[in-house]
Structure formats: structure tokens, C-alpha cells
Write an enzyme that holds these catalytic residues in place. Structure first.
Site, PDB file in Angstrom:
ATOM      1  N   ASP A  16       0.829  -1.214   0.000  1.00  0.00           N
ATOM      2  CA  ASP A  16       0.000   0.000   0.000  1.00  0.00           C
ATOM      3  C   ASP A  16       0.864   1.265   0.000  1.00  0.00           C
ATOM      4  O   ASP A  16       1.963   1.277   0.540  1.00  0.00           O
ATOM      5  CB  ASP A  16      -0.925  -0.014   1.235  1.00  0.00           C
ATOM      6  CG  ASP A  16      -2.050   0.999   1.104  1.00  0.00           C
ATOM      7  OD1 ASP A  16      -2.404   1.367  -0.033  1.00  0.00           O
ATOM      8  OD2 ASP A  16      -2.582   1.430   2.155  1.00  0.00           O
ATOM      9  N   GLY A  17       0.324   2.330  -0.614  1.00  0.00           N
ATOM     10  CA  GLY A  17       0.978   3.641  -0.572  1.00  0.00           C
ATOM     11  C   GLY A  17       1.488   4.137  -1.922  1.00  0.00           C
ATOM     12  O   GLY A  17       2.124   5.185  -1.981  1.00  0.00           O
ATOM     13  N   ASN A  18       1.186   3.402  -2.999  1.00  0.00           N
ATOM     14  CA  ASN A  18       1.650   3.837  -4.327  1.00  0.00           C
ATOM     15  C   ASN A  18       1.088   5.207  -4.713  1.00  0.00           C
ATOM     16  O   ASN A  18       1.801   6.055  -5.237  1.00  0.00           O
ATOM     17  CB  ASN A  18       1.198   2.839  -5.418  1.00  0.00           C
ATOM     18  CG  ASN A  18       1.845   1.487  -5.272  1.00  0.00           C
ATOM     19  OD1 ASN A  18       2.815   1.341  -4.528  1.00  0.00           O
ATOM     20  ND2 ASN A  18       1.321   0.506  -5.975  1.00  0.00           N
ATOM     21  N   GLY A  19      -0.205   5.389  -4.452  1.00  0.00           N
ATOM     22  CA  GLY A  19      -0.870   6.634  -4.839  1.00  0.00           C
ATOM     23  C   GLY A  19      -0.296   7.827  -4.089  1.00  0.00           C
ATOM     24  O   GLY A  19       0.003   8.870  -4.693  1.00  0.00           O
ATOM     25  N   ARG A  20      -0.122   7.666  -2.786  1.00  0.00           N
ATOM     26  CA  ARG A  20       0.408   8.777  -1.985  1.00  0.00           C
ATOM     27  C   ARG A  20       1.867   9.070  -2.339  1.00  0.00           C
ATOM     28  O   ARG A  20       2.305  10.211  -2.321  1.00  0.00           O
ATOM     29  CB  ARG A  20       0.248   8.476  -0.486  1.00  0.00           C
ATOM     30  CG  ARG A  20      -1.178   8.732   0.017  1.00  0.00           C
ATOM     31  CD  ARG A  20      -1.444   8.085   1.345  1.00  0.00           C
ATOM     32  NE  ARG A  20      -1.549   6.638   1.189  1.00  0.00           N
ATOM     33  CZ  ARG A  20      -1.403   5.774   2.193  1.00  0.00           C
ATOM     34  NH1 ARG A  20      -1.125   6.210   3.397  1.00  0.00           N
ATOM     35  NH2 ARG A  20      -1.527   4.486   1.962  1.00  0.00           N
ATOM     36  N   ARG A  29      -1.156   8.908 -10.157  1.00  0.00           N
ATOM     37  CA  ARG A  29      -1.110   7.716  -9.304  1.00  0.00           C
ATOM     38  C   ARG A  29      -0.468   6.526 -10.017  1.00  0.00           C
ATOM     39  O   ARG A  29       0.217   5.712  -9.398  1.00  0.00           O
ATOM     40  CB  ARG A  29      -2.533   7.327  -8.858  1.00  0.00           C
ATOM     41  CG  ARG A  29      -3.198   8.363  -7.952  1.00  0.00           C
ATOM     42  CD  ARG A  29      -4.628   7.926  -7.620  1.00  0.00           C
ATOM     43  NE  ARG A  29      -4.638   6.626  -6.963  1.00  0.00           N
ATOM     44  CZ  ARG A  29      -4.492   6.446  -5.652  1.00  0.00           C
ATOM     45  NH1 ARG A  29      -4.348   7.477  -4.855  1.00  0.00           N
ATOM     46  NH2 ARG A  29      -4.516   5.231  -5.154  1.00  0.00           N
ATOM     47  N   HIS A  33       2.143   3.309  -9.127  1.00  0.00           N
ATOM     48  CA  HIS A  33       1.924   1.871  -9.341  1.00  0.00           C
ATOM     49  C   HIS A  33       3.077   1.246 -10.132  1.00  0.00           C
ATOM     50  O   HIS A  33       3.506   0.137  -9.852  1.00  0.00           O
ATOM     51  CB  HIS A  33       0.594   1.634 -10.066  1.00  0.00           C
ATOM     52  CG  HIS A  33      -0.611   2.006  -9.240  1.00  0.00           C
ATOM     53  ND1 HIS A  33      -0.750   1.627  -7.925  1.00  0.00           N
ATOM     54  CD2 HIS A  33      -1.726   2.725  -9.543  1.00  0.00           C
ATOM     55  CE1 HIS A  33      -1.909   2.106  -7.457  1.00  0.00           C
ATOM     56  NE2 HIS A  33      -2.511   2.777  -8.419  1.00  0.00           N
ATOM     57  N   GLU A  63     -12.378  -4.874  -3.713  1.00  0.00           N
ATOM     58  CA  GLU A  63     -12.971  -3.538  -3.523  1.00  0.00           C
ATOM     59  C   GLU A  63     -12.323  -2.484  -4.433  1.00  0.00           C
ATOM     60  O   GLU A  63     -12.850  -1.395  -4.607  1.00  0.00           O
ATOM     61  CB  GLU A  63     -12.827  -3.090  -2.059  1.00  0.00           C
ATOM     62  CG  GLU A  63     -13.725  -3.837  -1.079  1.00  0.00           C
ATOM     63  CD  GLU A  63     -13.262  -5.265  -0.799  1.00  0.00           C
ATOM     64  OE1 GLU A  63     -12.048  -5.520  -0.777  1.00  0.00           O
ATOM     65  OE2 GLU A  63     -14.138  -6.142  -0.627  1.00  0.00           O
ATOM     66  N   ASN A  64     -11.143  -2.801  -4.989  1.00  0.00           N
ATOM     67  CA  ASN A  64     -10.421  -1.804  -5.796  1.00  0.00           C
ATOM     68  C   ASN A  64     -11.104  -1.473  -7.126  1.00  0.00           C
ATOM     69  O   ASN A  64     -10.757  -0.494  -7.784  1.00  0.00           O
ATOM     70  CB  ASN A  64      -8.966  -2.241  -6.046  1.00  0.00           C
ATOM     71  CG  ASN A  64      -8.068  -2.113  -4.826  1.00  0.00           C
ATOM     72  OD1 ASN A  64      -7.136  -2.892  -4.628  1.00  0.00           O
ATOM     73  ND2 ASN A  64      -8.329  -1.121  -3.973  1.00  0.00           N
ATOM     74  N   ARG A 190      -4.649  -1.537   9.090  1.00  0.00           N
ATOM     75  CA  ARG A 190      -5.855  -2.349   8.862  1.00  0.00           C
ATOM     76  C   ARG A 190      -5.554  -3.470   7.878  1.00  0.00           C
ATOM     77  O   ARG A 190      -4.532  -3.466   7.198  1.00  0.00           O
ATOM     78  CB  ARG A 190      -7.019  -1.478   8.384  1.00  0.00           C
ATOM     79  CG  ARG A 190      -6.751  -0.684   7.124  1.00  0.00           C
ATOM     80  CD  ARG A 190      -8.003   0.090   6.684  1.00  0.00           C
ATOM     81  NE  ARG A 190      -7.708   0.956   5.561  1.00  0.00           N
ATOM     82  CZ  ARG A 190      -7.642   2.295   5.627  1.00  0.00           C
ATOM     83  NH1 ARG A 190      -7.859   2.920   6.759  1.00  0.00           N
ATOM     84  NH2 ARG A 190      -7.370   3.007   4.544  1.00  0.00           N
TER      85      ARG A 190
HETATM   86  C1  IPE Z   1      -5.410  -2.763  -0.067  1.00  0.00           C
HETATM   87  O1  IPE Z   1      -5.087  -1.424  -0.215  1.00  0.00           O
HETATM   88  C2  IPE Z   1      -5.371  -3.466  -1.377  1.00  0.00           C
HETATM   89  C3  IPE Z   1      -4.067  -3.556  -2.034  1.00  0.00           C
HETATM   90  C4  IPE Z   1      -2.916  -3.144  -1.573  1.00  0.00           C
HETATM   91  C5  IPE Z   1      -4.079  -4.195  -3.311  1.00  0.00           C
HETATM   92  P1  IPE Z   1      -6.202  -0.301  -0.332  1.00  0.00           P
HETATM   93  O2  IPE Z   1      -5.478   0.989  -0.512  1.00  0.00           O
HETATM   94  O3  IPE Z   1      -7.183  -0.652  -1.377  1.00  0.00           O
HETATM   95  O4  IPE Z   1      -6.913  -0.372   1.093  1.00  0.00           O
HETATM   96  P2  IPE Z   1      -7.905   0.662   1.791  1.00  0.00           P
HETATM   97  O5  IPE Z   1      -9.023   0.905   0.840  1.00  0.00           O
HETATM   98  O6  IPE Z   1      -7.136   1.906   2.062  1.00  0.00           O
HETATM   99  O7  IPE Z   1      -8.329  -0.015   3.061  1.00  0.00           O
HETATM  100  C1  IPE Z   2      -1.784   0.143  -3.298  1.00  0.00           C
HETATM  101  O1  IPE Z   2      -1.515   1.502  -3.338  1.00  0.00           O
HETATM  102  C2  IPE Z   2      -1.946  -0.450  -4.669  1.00  0.00           C
HETATM  103  C3  IPE Z   2      -3.312  -0.864  -4.996  1.00  0.00           C
HETATM  104  C4  IPE Z   2      -4.339  -0.813  -4.212  1.00  0.00           C
HETATM  105  C5  IPE Z   2      -3.525  -1.374  -6.330  1.00  0.00           C
HETATM  106  P1  IPE Z   2      -2.683   2.570  -3.311  1.00  0.00           P
HETATM  107  O2  IPE Z   2      -3.063   2.851  -4.720  1.00  0.00           O
HETATM  108  O3  IPE Z   2      -3.772   2.133  -2.435  1.00  0.00           O
HETATM  109  O4  IPE Z   2      -1.929   3.813  -2.698  1.00  0.00           O
HETATM  110  P2  IPE Z   2      -2.529   4.865  -1.667  1.00  0.00           P
HETATM  111  O5  IPE Z   2      -3.038   4.086  -0.502  1.00  0.00           O
HETATM  112  O6  IPE Z   2      -3.616   5.608  -2.402  1.00  0.00           O
HETATM  113  O7  IPE Z   2      -1.362   5.722  -1.348  1.00  0.00           O
HETATM  114 MG    MG Z   3      -4.166   2.418  -0.457  1.00  0.00          MG
END
Ligand code: IPE
Ligand code: IPE
Ligand code: MG
Length: 249
Positions: A16-20, A29, A33, A63-64, A190
């Protein structure tokens, strides 16, 4: 080797955290990724070299799909290109790749790429790499129950013979060791519907690093932390010390 300093056999990571990571750099974003795929490649190689038996990576949750269409499409294309690019390297390193999740709802081109790499690496004898795509922990338990009900309906299984092992035997992780270490990067504390059943006695580790910044060193820190924990599985600490001195594994 004592219980305390054993390597985990099975590690699962919520990447998690690629987007941020991208947002912090004023970039789209999807750039995060892409960078995340590079981190995944490094961590897979590191775990395989360490002799980890199974690594499970959460790539896309059930859920993504709720994300913007461009992001979902971008991720699907990224998965296809990563699979095509990495297939031979997985084979060279004897990494056996399997996808877990409801694959039937992924784009057809991705399903083909998955089938190709799974077939290519099916005889590999090194680390098993499970990629969770369109995966949800609740879905996994539900599909296990469905398969069990089918067996009961066919008269191959008696309802009163169903136990916890029966459920586990039909989960998507049935062929790999039990989960030892759960890591989530990105700072959220979580589970986000990852391996719900399998998490029952896993050790949890949360890293503040965004996934693109996660590294071999961070992974080694997580493993070192795990190695220093006492896994009691309901027993007392004193019982474990006694068992160890009497040679019980
Ligand atoms: C969980 O991350 C799913 C993956 C890393 C693929 P999310 O970024 O989707 O989780 P939430 O929505 O913040 O709980
Ligand atoms: C996790 O990074 C990758 C996937 C859910 C596919 P996010 O895309 O959730 O990154 P944040 O949480 O927005 O930083
Ligand atoms: Mg995330």
C-alpha cells in the site's frame, strides 16, 4: 535454531501507498503503481534468495474496482506487461507463480497472461509466489464453503465431519504453509479484507514506508522483528521455554 529466530515460511504483504508516493511528487497515481511493480520485483527476488517458501502479494482487492476507471485500466495493463516481462526471470529463479482471487472477472488478456505464466512455472521447485488479484478474504472463505457444500450434496462428505481443516483445505492458500508474517506498508493499520482466515495467528508488522520506498533493508527489518517475537499460540511463555529446553520443536 530456536522458535524465536526462525525465518518465516510464509510472508504476505499489503503493498500500500503507491498513490500517496506519486501524489507527494505531483505525479499521476499510475506512476506510483509502476514504481510499485519495481519494488515488488526486488522483494520477490530477495524473498526467493532468502529461502522463504511462500510470498503472497496483495495486488488488487475485490474492492479496488471502485476506483476511477483509468486507474483500474492502468493497473490491469501494468499487470499484463509485468507478467510478460518477468515470466522468464521467474522460471530462471524457479519461482512458482499462482494467482489467487476471482480471476474470472479480470480482463481476458490478463487471464491469458496469468494462465501462460502459471503453466510456464508450474514445475518450479523454489518459492511459491501467490499474487492476490480481485481477491477478498471474505470471498475466499465463501468459495471454500461453496466447494464444501457441493461435496456434501454429492454425498462425498458428511456435514458432521466438517472441521476447521476442511475450510482451510478449500481456501486459495491450501497448498502453502500457514501464514507467519503479515506486512502492510503505507502507514494504515488495517487488514482491508486480505487473508482473513489465514491471519488468525500470523504476526503483524506495519511499516510507514510507502510501497515504492520499501526495500530489501526494510524487509530484513520486518523479518528481524518477527524473529524476535515469541509465538505462543495460546500457551504460556514459560511452557515454550520448557519445551525448548527439552528439545521440542
Ligand atoms: C489494499 O489497499 C489493497 C491492495 C494493496 C491491493 P487499499 O489501498 O485498497 O486499502 P484501503 O481501501 O485503504 O483499506
Ligand atoms: C496500493 O496503493 C496499490 C493498490 C491498491 C492497487 P494505493 O493505490 O492504495 O496507494 P494509496 O493508498 O492511495 O497511497
Ligand atoms: Mg491504499
Amino acid at each position: 535454531m530456536s522458535q524465536q529466530n526462525k525465518l518465516p515460511k510464509h510472508i504476505a504483504i499489503v503493498m500500500d501507498g503507491n498513490g500517496r508516493w506519486a501524489k507527494k511528487r505531483y505525479m499521476p497515481r499510475l506512476v506510483g503503481h509502476k514504481k510499485g511493480v519495481e519494488t515488488a520485483r526486488k522483494i520477490i527476488r530477495c524473498c526467493s534468495n532468502l529461502g522463504i517458501e511462500c510470498l503472497t502479494l496483495f495486488a488488487f482487492s475485490s474492492e479496488n474496482w471502485k476506483r476511477p476507471k483509468e486507474e483500474v485500466n492502468g493497473l490491469m495493463s501494468l499487470f499484463i506487461s509485468a507478467l510478460e516481462r518477468e515470466a522468464q526471470a521467474l522460471l530462471r529463479n524457479q519461482v512458482k507463480l499462482k494467482f489467487i482471487g476471482d480471476i474470472s472477472h479480470l480482463p481476458e488478456k490478463l487471464q491469458t497472461a496469468i494462465a501462460d505464466v502459471e503453466a510456464l512455472t508450474t514445475e518450479c521447485t523454489g518459492m511459491t509466489l501467490l499474487i492476490a488479484a480481485n481477491y477478498g478474504g471474505r470471498w475466499d472463505i465463501m468459495q471454500s464453503v461453496q466447494k464444501i457444500v457441493e461435496k456434501v450434496q454429492l454425498g462425498e462428505l458428511q456435514a458432521n465431519n466438517i472441521n476447521e481443516n476442511t475450510i482451510a483445505d478449500y481456501l486459495s492458500t491450501h497448498a502453502v504453509p500457514q501464514l507467519d508474517l503479515f506486512i502492510r506498508t503505507g502507514g494504515e493499520i488495517r487488514v482491508s479484507n486480505f487473508l482473513l482466515w489465514q491471519l488468525a495467528y500470523a504476526e503483524l508488522y506495519f511499516s510507514k514506508s510507502y510501497w515504492p520506498d520499501f526495500s530489501e533493508d526494510r524487509l530484513m527489518e520486518a523479518i528481524a522483528d518477527y524473529s524476535n517475537r515469541q509465538r505462543r499460540f495460546g500457551k504460556t511463555g514459560e511452557q515454550l521455554v520448557l519445551n525448548q529446553s527439552s528439545g521440542e520443536k
